[in-house]
Design a protein around this motif. Structure first.
Motif, PDB file in Angstrom:
ATOM      1  N   LEU A  13       0.823  -1.199   0.000  1.00 18.69           N
ATOM      2  CA  LEU A  13       0.000   0.000   0.000  1.00 18.69           C
ATOM      3  C   LEU A  13       0.858   1.250   0.000  1.00 18.69           C
ATOM      4  O   LEU A  13       0.629   2.185  -0.780  1.00 18.69           O
ATOM      5  CB  LEU A  13      -0.933  -0.003   1.219  1.00 18.69           C
ATOM      6  N   MET A  14       1.884   1.279   0.842  1.00 17.08           N
ATOM      7  CA  MET A  14       2.738   2.463   0.928  1.00 17.08           C
ATOM      8  C   MET A  14       3.595   2.626  -0.328  1.00 17.08           C
ATOM      9  O   MET A  14       3.940   3.744  -0.699  1.00 17.08           O
ATOM     10  CB  MET A  14       3.640   2.381   2.157  1.00 17.08           C
ATOM     11  N   THR A  15       3.915   1.522  -0.989  1.00 18.86           N
ATOM     12  CA  THR A  15       4.678   1.614  -2.232  1.00 18.86           C
ATOM     13  C   THR A  15       3.912   2.419  -3.275  1.00 18.86           C
ATOM     14  O   THR A  15       4.480   3.252  -3.994  1.00 18.86           O
ATOM     15  CB  THR A  15       4.984   0.207  -2.777  1.00 18.86           C
ATOM     16  N   PHE A  16       2.603   2.179  -3.363  1.00 15.84           N
ATOM     17  CA  PHE A  16       1.783   2.920  -4.323  1.00 15.84           C
ATOM     18  C   PHE A  16       1.389   4.298  -3.791  1.00 15.84           C
ATOM     19  O   PHE A  16       1.127   5.216  -4.570  1.00 15.84           O
ATOM     20  CB  PHE A  16       0.526   2.121  -4.666  1.00 15.84           C
ATOM     21  N   ALA A  17       1.361   4.451  -2.471  1.00 15.10           N
ATOM     22  CA  ALA A  17       0.951   5.738  -1.881  1.00 15.10           C
ATOM     23  C   ALA A  17       2.106   6.729  -1.788  1.00 15.10           C
ATOM     24  O   ALA A  17       1.866   7.941  -1.674  1.00 15.10           O
ATOM     25  CB  ALA A  17       0.349   5.510  -0.494  1.00 15.10           C
ATOM     26  N   SER A  18       3.344   6.244  -1.850  1.00 14.52           N
ATOM     27  CA  SER A  18       4.490   7.131  -1.640  1.00 14.52           C
ATOM     28  C   SER A  18       4.571   8.291  -2.630  1.00 14.52           C
ATOM     29  O   SER A  18       4.956   9.397  -2.245  1.00 14.52           O
ATOM     30  CB  SER A  18       5.795   6.333  -1.623  1.00 14.52           C
ATOM     31  N   PRO A  19       4.232   8.105  -3.944  1.00 21.36           N
ATOM     32  CA  PRO A  19       4.259   9.272  -4.835  1.00 21.36           C
ATOM     33  C   PRO A  19       3.305  10.376  -4.402  1.00 21.36           C
ATOM     34  O   PRO A  19       3.645  11.562  -4.477  1.00 21.36           O
ATOM     35  CB  PRO A  19       3.849   8.688  -6.204  1.00 21.36           C
ATOM     36  N   PHE A  20       2.118   9.998  -3.923  1.00 20.72           N
ATOM     37  CA  PHE A  20       1.150  10.999  -3.474  1.00 20.72           C
ATOM     38  C   PHE A  20       1.631  11.677  -2.186  1.00 20.72           C
ATOM     39  O   PHE A  20       1.468  12.886  -2.010  1.00 20.72           O
ATOM     40  CB  PHE A  20      -0.216  10.342  -3.262  1.00 20.72           C
ATOM     41  N   LEU A  21       2.235  10.895  -1.301  1.00 23.90           N
ATOM     42  CA  LEU A  21       2.799  11.472  -0.085  1.00 23.90           C
ATOM     43  C   LEU A  21       3.929  12.433  -0.426  1.00 23.90           C
ATOM     44  O   LEU A  21       4.039  13.522   0.172  1.00 23.90           O
ATOM     45  CB  LEU A  21       3.300  10.355   0.830  1.00 23.90           C
ATOM     46  N   ALA A  22       4.763  12.058  -1.385  1.00 23.67           N
ATOM     47  CA  ALA A  22       5.862  12.936  -1.795  1.00 23.67           C
ATOM     48  C   ALA A  22       5.333  14.242  -2.378  1.00 23.67           C
ATOM     49  O   ALA A  22       5.891  15.318  -2.132  1.00 23.67           O
ATOM     50  CB  ALA A  22       6.748  12.217  -2.816  1.00 23.67           C
ATOM     51  N   ILE A  23       4.248  14.165  -3.147  1.00 23.94           N
ATOM     52  CA  ILE A  23       3.650  15.377  -3.720  1.00 23.94           C
ATOM     53  C   ILE A  23       3.121  16.277  -2.616  1.00 23.94           C
ATOM     54  O   ILE A  23       3.328  17.503  -2.639  1.00 23.94           O
ATOM     55  CB  ILE A  23       2.529  14.997  -4.707  1.00 23.94           C
ATOM     56  N   VAL A  24       2.441  15.694  -1.624  1.00 18.50           N
ATOM     57  CA  VAL A  24       1.910  16.487  -0.508  1.00 18.50           C
ATOM     58  C   VAL A  24       3.044  17.167   0.249  1.00 18.50           C
ATOM     59  O   VAL A  24       2.977  18.364   0.577  1.00 18.50           O
ATOM     60  CB  VAL A  24       1.081  15.591   0.438  1.00 18.50           C
ATOM     61  N   LEU A  25       4.116  16.434   0.544  1.00 18.49           N
ATOM     62  CA  LEU A  25       5.258  17.015   1.260  1.00 18.49           C
ATOM     63  C   LEU A  25       5.910  18.125   0.434  1.00 18.49           C
ATOM     64  O   LEU A  25       6.354  19.137   0.987  1.00 18.49           O
ATOM     65  CB  LEU A  25       6.279  15.923   1.587  1.00 18.49           C
ATOM     66  N   THR A  26       5.957  17.939  -0.875  1.00 19.56           N
ATOM     67  CA  THR A  26       6.516  18.976  -1.756  1.00 19.56           C
ATOM     68  C   THR A  26       5.672  20.236  -1.715  1.00 19.56           C
ATOM     69  O   THR A  26       6.198  21.357  -1.680  1.00 19.56           O
ATOM     70  CB  THR A  26       6.619  18.453  -3.198  1.00 19.56           C
ATOM     71  N   LEU A  27       4.351  20.079  -1.709  1.00 21.78           N
ATOM     72  CA  LEU A  27       3.460  21.242  -1.643  1.00 21.78           C
ATOM     73  C   LEU A  27       3.601  21.967  -0.308  1.00 21.78           C
ATOM     74  O   LEU A  27       3.553  23.207  -0.259  1.00 21.78           O
ATOM     75  CB  LEU A  27       2.016  20.805  -1.870  1.00 21.78           C
ATOM     76  N   VAL A  28       3.770  21.207   0.768  1.00 21.66           N
ATOM     77  CA  VAL A  28       3.984  21.837   2.086  1.00 21.66           C
ATOM     78  C   VAL A  28       5.286  22.623   2.079  1.00 21.66           C
ATOM     79  O   VAL A  28       5.337  23.782   2.532  1.00 21.66           O
ATOM     80  CB  VAL A  28       4.003  20.766   3.199  1.00 21.66           C
ATOM     81  N   PHE A  29       6.337  22.013   1.550  1.00 20.94           N
ATOM     82  CA  PHE A  29       7.620  22.709   1.453  1.00 20.94           C
ATOM     83  C   PHE A  29       7.488  23.955   0.585  1.00 20.94           C
ATOM     84  O   PHE A  29       8.033  25.022   0.908  1.00 20.94           O
ATOM     85  CB  PHE A  29       8.673  21.767   0.877  1.00 20.94           C
ATOM     86  N   GLY A  30       6.768  23.826  -0.536  1.00 20.84           N
ATOM     87  CA  GLY A  30       6.578  24.971  -1.422  1.00 20.84           C
ATOM     88  C   GLY A  30       5.831  26.101  -0.743  1.00 20.84           C
ATOM     89  O   GLY A  30       6.159  27.275  -0.954  1.00 20.84           O
ATOM     90  N   SER A  31       4.839  25.760   0.065  1.00 22.27           N
ATOM     91  CA  SER A  31       4.089  26.799   0.784  1.00 22.27           C
ATOM     92  C   SER A  31       4.996  27.568   1.735  1.00 22.27           C
ATOM     93  O   SER A  31       4.915  28.801   1.834  1.00 22.27           O
ATOM     94  CB  SER A  31       2.940  26.154   1.560  1.00 22.27           C
ATOM     95  N   ILE A  32       5.863  26.850   2.412  1.00 22.01           N
ATOM     96  CA  ILE A  32       6.816  27.512   3.323  1.00 22.01           C
ATOM     97  C   ILE A  32       7.758  28.417   2.532  1.00 22.01           C
ATOM     98  O   ILE A  32       8.049  29.553   2.935  1.00 22.01           O
ATOM     99  CB  ILE A  32       7.610  26.450   4.119  1.00 22.01           C
ATOM    100  N   LEU A  33       8.220  27.932   1.374  1.00 27.81           N
ATOM    101  CA  LEU A  33       9.129  28.722   0.548  1.00 27.81           C
ATOM    102  C   LEU A  33       8.439  29.978   0.021  1.00 27.81           C
ATOM    103  O   LEU A  33       9.026  31.076   0.060  1.00 27.81           O
ATOM    104  CB  LEU A  33       9.622  27.875  -0.625  1.00 27.81           C
ATOM    105  N   PHE A  34       7.206  29.861  -0.450  1.00 29.58           N
ATOM    106  CA  PHE A  34       6.491  31.020  -0.976  1.00 29.58           C
ATOM    107  C   PHE A  34       6.263  32.054   0.129  1.00 29.58           C
ATOM    108  O   PHE A  34       6.350  33.261  -0.117  1.00 29.58           O
ATOM    109  CB  PHE A  34       5.159  30.588  -1.588  1.00 29.58           C
ATOM    110  N   SER A  35       5.973  31.587   1.332  1.00 25.92           N
ATOM    111  CA  SER A  35       5.801  32.510   2.459  1.00 25.92           C
ATOM    112  C   SER A  35       7.102  33.246   2.745  1.00 25.92           C
ATOM    113  O   SER A  35       7.101  34.453   3.017  1.00 25.92           O
ATOM    114  CB  SER A  35       5.342  31.735   3.703  1.00 25.92           C
TER     115      SER A  35
END
Length: 355
Positions: A13-35
């Motif tokens: 399950l996590m093998t298939f979910a990891s790309p979506f988790l990586a995208i979410v973490l990237t968006l969180v990082f991006g939000s911090i960077l934009f701020s």
């Protein structure tokens, strides 16, 4: 003492979910960077991810960028499934653009029906030739495939720059480093009048489906999967390792070459020094985000194409540097690899191990 220990059985399950988790973490990082840059993070993410899909023209431009990403990623997925670490899709794309352009310029004043097929064939053959060089060096001399493919990327780039400043430069182009415009007989047909999306995206989707069938349903695909999973077992079973290596590399080169010639015979319409903004490198992220599966590469290429479009729009709408796109890609790959690492391994202490 803390050490890394392999998990007994990684979570499917996590093998298939990891790309979506990586995208979410990237968006969180991006939000911090934009701020940190003084930008509204919600507005920035809207411009980056939603605005590219806001109208028909933006969607068509997204599809234009999706085509080369998908073609390169599908070829790389097969290479990586066979443990052939081809980092040369960018060079193979540029070689395809150069070779295809050389053929296209022979038909500048021609309306021949053979102009477009021969141009595409020239690009595919050039990409295969460029992929064949590091393959031969690896098989013959056991050279490092990563290093040779990376070096050939730069050689292809400078060959292309030399060509547009020299033999392929338009003699009526006032000295600008670009070729003559290709004839209409050479150009890929546009699918919709309101945008630039062309036949290349249809070819990319069809080839992705073909690669899926090849990898999942054919005996050759079975050999590729076994060879990549356990090379000694594949050799013991009598699989021809050299043939598998040649096939995946030439197939990858052919798709990257097609991506390159589709760019010059599609939205650009001539050979210029800036054929690719780095599609071949971004395709590595697409391949891994798609779990090294041609069908997954289709979805992943859509996301990366949206990022490319969103980066252009963010620069125009909000004054955000275009380098943010490269940053997003790098951070996405980092989080994806980190997620995959923790799926396969866990951190344990010596005390826990003793218990």
């Amino acid at each position: 003492m803390i050490r890394v220990q392999a998990r007994t059985e990684p979570s499917t399950l996590m093998t298939f979910a990891s790309p979506f988790l990586a995208i979410v973490l990237t968006l969180v990082f991006g939000s911090i960077l934009f701020s940190a840059l003084g930008k509204d993070p919600l507005q920035a993410l809207y411009v980056l991810l939603v605005l590219p899909l806001s109208d028909a023209y933006n969607i068509s431009e997204m599809l234009v960028k999706m085509g080369p990403l998908l073609l390169c990623a599908v070829g790389l997925s097969l290479c990586y499934r066979a443990n052939m670490w081809n980092i040369g899709a960018e060079g193979q794309l540029l070689a395809g653009a150069l070779g295809g352009s050389a053929v296209a310029l022979m038909f500048v004043n021609s309306d021949s029906m053979l102009a477009m097929p021969l141009t595409l064939l020239g690009g595919v053959a050039s990409g295969m030739f460029w992929a064949g060089i590091p393959t031969y060096l690896k098989i013959k001399f056991n050279s490092n495939l990563i290093l040779t493919t990376i070096m050939l990327n730069y050689i292809a780039l400078y060959l292309l720059i030399w060509a547009v400043h020299g033999p392929l430069r338009d003699p009526d182009g006032f000295g600008f480093p670009e070729s003559a415009m290709f004839s209409d007989a050479t150009l890929l047909p546009v699918l919709f009048e309101s945008g630039r999306v062309h036949l290349g995206i249809i070819l990319a989707l069809l080839l992705a489906l073909f690669a899926w069938f090849l990898l999942s349903k054919s005996h050759l695909g079975f050999k590729i999967r076994v060879y990549g999973a356990d090379e000694p077992a594949a050799t013991y079973a009598g699989f021809n390792a050299k043939a598998i290596s040649w096939f995946v590399m030439l197939f990858s080169g052919a798709l990257a070459g097609l991506a390159g010639v589709a760019e010059v015979a599609g939205p650009i319409g001539q050979l210029t020094p800036n054929v690719s903004p780095g599609y071949g490198y971004s395709a590595i992220i697409v391949a891994y985000l798609g779990r090294l599966h041609p069908a997954g590469a289709i979805i992943a290429s859509i996301f990366l194409a949206i990022l490319y479009m969103g980066g252009d729009l963010a620069q125009i709408e909000m004054g955000i540097p275009i380098a943010v796109v490269g940053m997003f890609q790098g951070v996405l790959l980092f989080f994806l690899l980190a997620c995959d690492f923790f799926i396969r391994y866990r951190i344990v202490s010596s005390r826990e191990n003793m218990a």
